[in-house]
Structure formats: structure tokens, C-alpha cells
Design a protein around this motif. Sequence first.
Motif, mmCIF file in Angstrom:
data_model
loop_
_atom_site.group_PDB
_atom_site.id
_atom_site.type_symbol
_atom_site.label_atom_id
_atom_site.label_comp_id
_atom_site.label_asym_id
_atom_site.label_seq_id
_atom_site.Cartn_x
_atom_site.Cartn_y
_atom_site.Cartn_z
ATOM 1 N N LEU A 132 0.822 -1.209 0.000
ATOM 2 C CA LEU A 132 0.000 0.000 0.000
ATOM 3 C C LEU A 132 0.860 1.265 0.000
ATOM 4 C CD1 LEU A 132 -2.818 -1.055 2.498
ATOM 5 C CD2 LEU A 132 -3.000 -0.795 0.009
ATOM 6 N N LEU A 133 1.936 1.278 0.777
ATOM 7 C CA LEU A 133 2.837 2.431 0.782
ATOM 8 C C LEU A 133 3.481 2.631 -0.581
ATOM 9 C CD1 LEU A 133 4.609 1.999 4.243
ATOM 10 C CD2 LEU A 133 2.945 3.760 3.612
ATOM 11 N N ASP A 134 3.866 1.528 -1.195
ATOM 12 C CA ASP A 134 4.502 1.585 -2.510
ATOM 13 C C ASP A 134 3.557 2.139 -3.559
ATOM 14 O OD1 ASP A 134 6.449 1.114 -4.491
ATOM 15 O OD2 ASP A 134 5.542 -0.817 -4.967
ATOM 16 N N GLN A 135 2.296 1.700 -3.509
ATOM 17 C CA GLN A 135 1.329 2.075 -4.535
ATOM 18 C C GLN A 135 0.618 3.405 -4.250
ATOM 19 O OE1 GLN A 135 1.099 0.402 -7.483
ATOM 20 N NE2 GLN A 135 2.864 -0.638 -6.567
ATOM 21 N N THR A 136 0.867 4.009 -3.106
ATOM 22 C CA THR A 136 0.267 5.306 -2.792
ATOM 23 C C THR A 136 1.352 6.383 -2.726
ATOM 24 O OG1 THR A 136 0.314 4.710 -0.440
ATOM 25 C CG2 THR A 136 -1.746 4.352 -1.624
ATOM 26 N N ILE A 137 2.131 6.383 -1.652
ATOM 27 C CA ILE A 137 3.175 7.398 -1.496
ATOM 28 C C ILE A 137 4.223 7.297 -2.604
ATOM 29 C CG2 ILE A 137 5.030 8.224 -0.004
ATOM 30 C CD1 ILE A 137 3.375 7.297 2.386
ATOM 31 N N GLY A 138 4.731 6.086 -2.815
ATOM 32 C CA GLY A 138 5.755 5.906 -3.848
ATOM 33 C C GLY A 138 5.265 6.278 -5.223
ATOM 34 N N ALA A 139 4.083 5.794 -5.599
ATOM 35 C CA ALA A 139 3.540 6.074 -6.933
ATOM 36 C C ALA A 139 3.246 7.561 -7.112
ATOM 37 C CB ALA A 139 2.265 5.260 -7.154
ATOM 38 N N THR A 140 2.694 8.196 -6.082
ATOM 39 C CA THR A 140 2.351 9.619 -6.174
ATOM 40 C C THR A 140 3.591 10.479 -6.385
ATOM 41 O OG1 THR A 140 0.384 9.360 -4.793
ATOM 42 C CG2 THR A 140 1.332 11.564 -4.938
ATOM 43 N N LEU A 141 4.610 10.272 -5.557
ATOM 44 C CA LEU A 141 5.814 11.091 -5.659
ATOM 45 C C LEU A 141 6.530 10.884 -6.985
ATOM 46 C CD1 LEU A 141 7.259 10.817 -2.038
ATOM 47 C CD2 LEU A 141 6.046 12.734 -3.076
ATOM 48 N N ASN A 142 6.648 9.631 -7.417
ATOM 49 C CA ASN A 142 7.345 9.370 -8.676
ATOM 50 C C ASN A 142 6.597 9.941 -9.876
ATOM 51 O OD1 ASN A 142 9.907 7.715 -8.444
ATOM 52 N ND2 ASN A 142 8.577 6.558 -7.093
ATOM 53 N N THR A 143 5.273 9.869 -9.862
ATOM 54 C CA THR A 143 4.485 10.400 -10.967
ATOM 55 C C THR A 143 4.603 11.912 -11.042
ATOM 56 O OG1 THR A 143 2.900 8.583 -10.785
ATOM 57 C CG2 THR A 143 2.161 10.549 -11.946
ATOM 58 N N LEU A 144 4.498 12.580 -9.898
ATOM 59 C CA LEU A 144 4.607 14.040 -9.876
ATOM 60 C C LEU A 144 6.002 14.500 -10.283
ATOM 61 C CD1 LEU A 144 2.624 14.889 -6.606
ATOM 62 C CD2 LEU A 144 1.894 15.258 -8.975
ATOM 63 N N LEU A 145 7.029 13.822 -9.780
ATOM 64 C CA LEU A 145 8.393 14.197 -10.124
ATOM 65 C C LEU A 145 8.655 14.036 -11.619
ATOM 66 C CD1 LEU A 145 10.438 12.707 -7.141
ATOM 67 C CD2 LEU A 145 10.082 15.117 -7.675
ATOM 68 N N PHE A 146 8.116 12.976 -12.205
ATOM 69 C CA PHE A 146 8.309 12.753 -13.638
ATOM 70 C C PHE A 146 7.676 13.876 -14.450
ATOM 71 C CE2 PHE A 146 6.896 11.084 -17.725
ATOM 72 C CZ PHE A 146 8.073 10.547 -18.236
ATOM 73 N N SER A 147 6.432 14.203 -14.153
ATOM 74 C CA SER A 147 5.741 15.250 -14.903
ATOM 75 C C SER A 147 6.423 16.600 -14.734
ATOM 76 C CB SER A 147 4.281 15.344 -14.448
ATOM 77 O OG SER A 147 3.569 14.179 -14.774
ATOM 78 N N LEU A 148 6.804 16.938 -13.515
ATOM 79 C CA LEU A 148 7.455 18.219 -13.262
ATOM 80 C C LEU A 148 8.817 18.302 -13.941
ATOM 81 C CD1 LEU A 148 6.574 18.692 -9.481
ATOM 82 C CD2 LEU A 148 5.630 19.974 -11.417
ATOM 83 N N ALA A 149 9.577 17.196 -13.907
ATOM 84 C CA ALA A 149 10.902 17.189 -14.527
ATOM 85 C C ALA A 149 10.803 17.416 -16.029
ATOM 86 C CB ALA A 149 11.608 15.871 -14.226
ATOM 87 N N PHE A 150 9.884 16.729 -16.696
ATOM 88 C CA PHE A 150 9.786 16.871 -18.149
ATOM 89 C C PHE A 150 9.149 18.195 -18.544
ATOM 90 C CE2 PHE A 150 11.124 12.574 -18.147
ATOM 91 C CZ PHE A 150 11.714 12.370 -19.391
ATOM 92 N N ALA A 151 8.313 18.758 -17.681
ATOM 93 C CA ALA A 151 7.830 20.119 -17.927
ATOM 94 C C ALA A 151 8.995 21.098 -17.875
ATOM 95 C CB ALA A 151 6.770 20.491 -16.897
ATOM 96 N N GLY A 152 9.901 20.860 -16.931
ATOM 97 C CA GLY A 152 11.099 21.689 -16.855
ATOM 98 C C GLY A 152 11.994 21.518 -18.073
ATOM 99 N N PHE A 153 12.130 20.289 -18.576
ATOM 100 C CA PHE A 153 12.923 20.052 -19.778
ATOM 101 C C PHE A 153 12.361 20.823 -20.972
ATOM 102 C CE2 PHE A 153 14.161 15.599 -18.064
ATOM 103 C CZ PHE A 153 15.174 16.164 -17.312
ATOM 104 N N ARG A 154 11.021 20.983 -21.002
ATOM 105 C CA ARG A 154 10.380 21.713 -22.103
ATOM 106 C C ARG A 154 10.433 23.216 -21.902
ATOM 107 N NH1 ARG A 154 6.588 17.480 -21.327
ATOM 108 N NH2 ARG A 154 5.272 18.880 -20.084
ATOM 109 N N GLY A 155 10.983 23.644 -20.783
ATOM 110 C CA GLY A 155 11.099 25.069 -20.523
ATOM 111 C C GLY A 155 9.829 25.709 -19.992
ATOM 112 N N GLU A 156 8.901 24.917 -19.475
ATOM 113 C CA GLU A 156 7.668 25.476 -18.934
ATOM 114 C C GLU A 156 7.928 26.184 -17.611
ATOM 115 O OE1 GLU A 156 4.616 22.554 -18.608
ATOM 116 O OE2 GLU A 156 4.802 21.872 -20.691
ATOM 117 N N GLY A 157 7.158 27.223 -17.344
ATOM 118 C CA GLY A 157 7.261 27.922 -16.078
ATOM 119 C C GLY A 157 6.604 27.131 -14.966
ATOM 120 N N TYR A 158 6.721 27.660 -13.745
ATOM 121 C CA TYR A 158 6.213 26.950 -12.569
ATOM 122 C C TYR A 158 4.725 26.645 -12.683
ATOM 123 C CZ TYR A 158 4.858 26.099 -7.713
ATOM 124 O OH TYR A 158 4.336 25.549 -6.577
#
Length: 217
Positions: A132-158
Motif C-alpha cells: 500500500l505504501l509503494d502504490q500510494t506514497i511511492g507512486a504519487t511522488l514518482n508520478t509528480l516528479l516525472f511530470s514536473l521534470a519533463f515540464a522543466g525540460f520543455r522550458g515550462e514555467g512553474y
Amino acid sequence: MSSPIVKTTIQSCVLNATSNLIAQFITAYKANAPYTINWVPVFQFVLFNAISNPPNFLWYNRSPFQPSPLVLTASYRQSFLESTFPSNYLVPSASAIHAASENDEKELDREEKTHSILESKLHIQNTLIKFLLDQTIGATLNTLLFSLAFAGFRGEGYADAIATAQEEFWPMVRAGWTLWPFVSLLNFAVVKSVEGRALVGSLSGLLWGIYLSLLKG
């Protein structure tokens, strides 16, 4: 010899570069277009994994009390999740119980010398907690970090990066739930060897990397 965290990070980078190259081939094949490698997304995936793998390794593969991603022992030592919620516990083996009931000291001595006096049992409650920890906390943080990182790669603002992360969050989480719950249960409850868990995680990560590459293609 390289530390486990360095080895795992390098492996992750290589697998994700491979995933992106495969995804580019699939995209070109579907479009009936020539296969020309675009090295920019390959580099982006490698960079993201170089940054994200060490904290994932610490979450899954090491205890926070030890100096320095898939719950390993031996060369990977104890993981945070595993050390907090052990998957297994030891109980006297059936043969040891029988020998004790018969006062067979010779058999008990033999089993102690061969380390067979105890046997491992799956701790169901701890396994479910880790899952449950893996599929909630782990999944949430990794998904958000991935989206934010690639938004940054595209030069998007905050603001745009946050909007992108919100838009992508549930589709990516739902897609992940078609794969990672099964991988987690398999590694937490079934696969016992370090090599086996690494293999399951690597193959699953390769498939997931292809999906993410197609998503960002």
C-alpha cells in the motif's frame, strides 16, 4: 567496486535509454516513417533517472540509518520498507519441532549446524503495508516528479509545470496500476533472491519506460 546505488542508477539509465529508443522505433513504424534517432529525449530520460533513482533506491533498497529503487538484502542490504516492515519472520521448522518433541538432541544439533532449525514464513500484514505504501506514497511522488521534470525540460514555467502535472497525474497513475501492483506483490511476496528481484524490476522498468517514452513522444 561500485556501490549498489551507483550500479542501480547506471542500470536504470541504460534501461530507460533503451526504452526511449524502442519507443521511437515504434512511433516511426506506426507512422510508416524512417527510423531516425532523436537523442534529446534519450538524454532527458537518462538525466531524469540519474536524478530520481538514488532517492528511489533509498526508499526501496536501504535503511535511513545506514550510511551511503526494486526491497533487497545481501549486497543491497536492508531496505527502508523491508527494515520497517519485514516480509518474513522465522519460526521453528517442522522437523525441528518433531525432533524437540522426541528429545532428539542429535537431530537438533544437525539442524542447527545446517541452519535448518528455523524456516521463513511470509508476514502477510507487513507485505500488505509495504504494498500500500509503494502504490500510494511511492507512486504519487514518482508520478509528480516525472511530470514536473519533463515540464522543466520543455522550458515550462512553474504554473504551467504544475498544470501539466495535474493533467497527467491520474492517467499515469491508472496506467501504472495495470503493471506495478503486480510487480510489487511479486517482489514483496514471491521472489526471494536479489538477482530475481532485480530481473523482475528491470524487465518491468523497461516496459514502463517504453510507455512513458510514447507518452512524451
